[in-house]
Design a protein around this motif. Sequence first.
Motif: not given
Length: 388
Positions: A37-39, A83-84, A211-214
């Motif tokens: 999920e995108y933060p 990621g964030i 994984k948080a990164s788009d």
Amino acid sequence: MIGYGLSDDQKMYQKTARDFARDVIRPASEHHDQTGEYPWEILTKAWELGLLNTMVPAEYGGLGLGALEACILSEEMAWGCTGIGTAMEANQLATAPLIMFGTEEQKKKYLGMLVDGLKDDGTPHMAAYCVTEPGAGSDVQAVKTRAVKEGDVYRISGQKMWITNGAKASWYFVLAYTDPDAGYRGLTGFIVDADTPGIEVGRKEINLGQKASDTRSISFDNVEVPAENVLGGKEGGGWAQAMGAFDKSRPIVASAAVGLARAAFEHARAYSLERTTFGKPIARHQAVSFMLSDMAMNIQAARHLVWESAWLHDQGERNTKQAAFAKAFAADMAVKVASDAVQVYGGYGYSTEYPVEKLYRDSKIFQIYEGTSQIQRVIISREILREA
Ligand code: CO8
Ligand code: FAD
């Protein structure tokens, strides 16, 4: 040379970011790793605290921090979760060409957009840097995207790949050929509004880590961009803008690698004092304690390379070689430190139940994005041979 010790202001930024990483980023990192999920919630809090877009100059509404301060912040965010952190720092890369080369009007409009307020849905505006293509990553001159002038507009067609914040950005920096026969002097930088007709964003890439990164592909089909959005108003200026941006952003990315390595080291050290084999904590076995010694030593060495390269940039000096030193050394170091942290944990290190497995997966990208470790060595070799 860089003076040793941080100023009081720099220590204050560091503490703000350290608290934010500890209280907000790290507690959420597992969730975003598992869901991808995108933060947005974290980015919004970061924006409210002034931790996003920190290099936007004061005259356009930002904090106007230097690259060194941005590195200090980036290390802390990455300690929380890379990621964030990457989602946050991608704005620093996208804004770098605009800050360094944009016209007054462009800076007011597009830097102002990032810092002036939130979007209607209460989340911050993001930006993305669109250079890489499916057939051209390391070899930037091999990009195929074209921009053709028609009266007062340009029409851009082509395909970009691996674009961080691709589906989240409000605007893009896009590199395209306006004169394909002129080599790198035929490349032009554009600021493109993300909602312009003809832009299609691909699916979110499923990556090994962060994984948080788009990450997305973006296709441009005859996308009409007003001539006033040629960055710096300079046709043919794109190469210097794209390369200049790297000199500012590679230290920031390298600093994130330092933050990840610091997190891995801290976990490994704590575990080594708890876990007992052959009647003593594993930290008391020299083979383990020497792994920890190497981690601590190389993290500190990388941090010094990072800070020196950022400091040089802030002095207005060309730091291409030093930024490549920092990026190559810190990326390779982070992968080794994360791998050794897994080793210190033994079987538990290989399990998703323990934190070092994620850090190991997250570390690998540092040797790839913002110029691979091989390309940093290409840059270093050119610079040192030129000096001779
Ligand atoms: N500044 C100014 N001029 C430069 C620079 C520079 N940094 N670098 C090169 N030049 C000049 C050279 O001096 C040369 O000038 P001249 O013609 O007068 O001699 C001219 O530009 C051409 O240079 P080269 O001959 O070296 O050009 P090449 O095509 O052979 O190679 C590179 C250039 C350096 C290998 C280049 O293609 C490169 O940097 N490749 C790597 C690409 C890269 O890093 N991509 C990253 C994409 S962005 C990304 O990954 C984002 C990740 C998410 C980040 C989120 C957190 C921030
Ligand atoms: P290639 O260039 O095909 O390289 C393949 C291999 O060959 C590498 O090991 C490379 O080091 C080696 N190699 C190539 N040329 C040489 C040489 N001359 N000497 C020695 N070895 C060489 N790009 C953007 O523009 N914006 C972004 O926001 C962005 N975000 C990214 C996020 C992620 C998660 C990823 C995976 C990539 C991102 N990128 C972005 C692209 C990234 O910068 C490129 O993937 C990277 O520069 C490498 O390019 P490539 O993948 O085409 O590999």
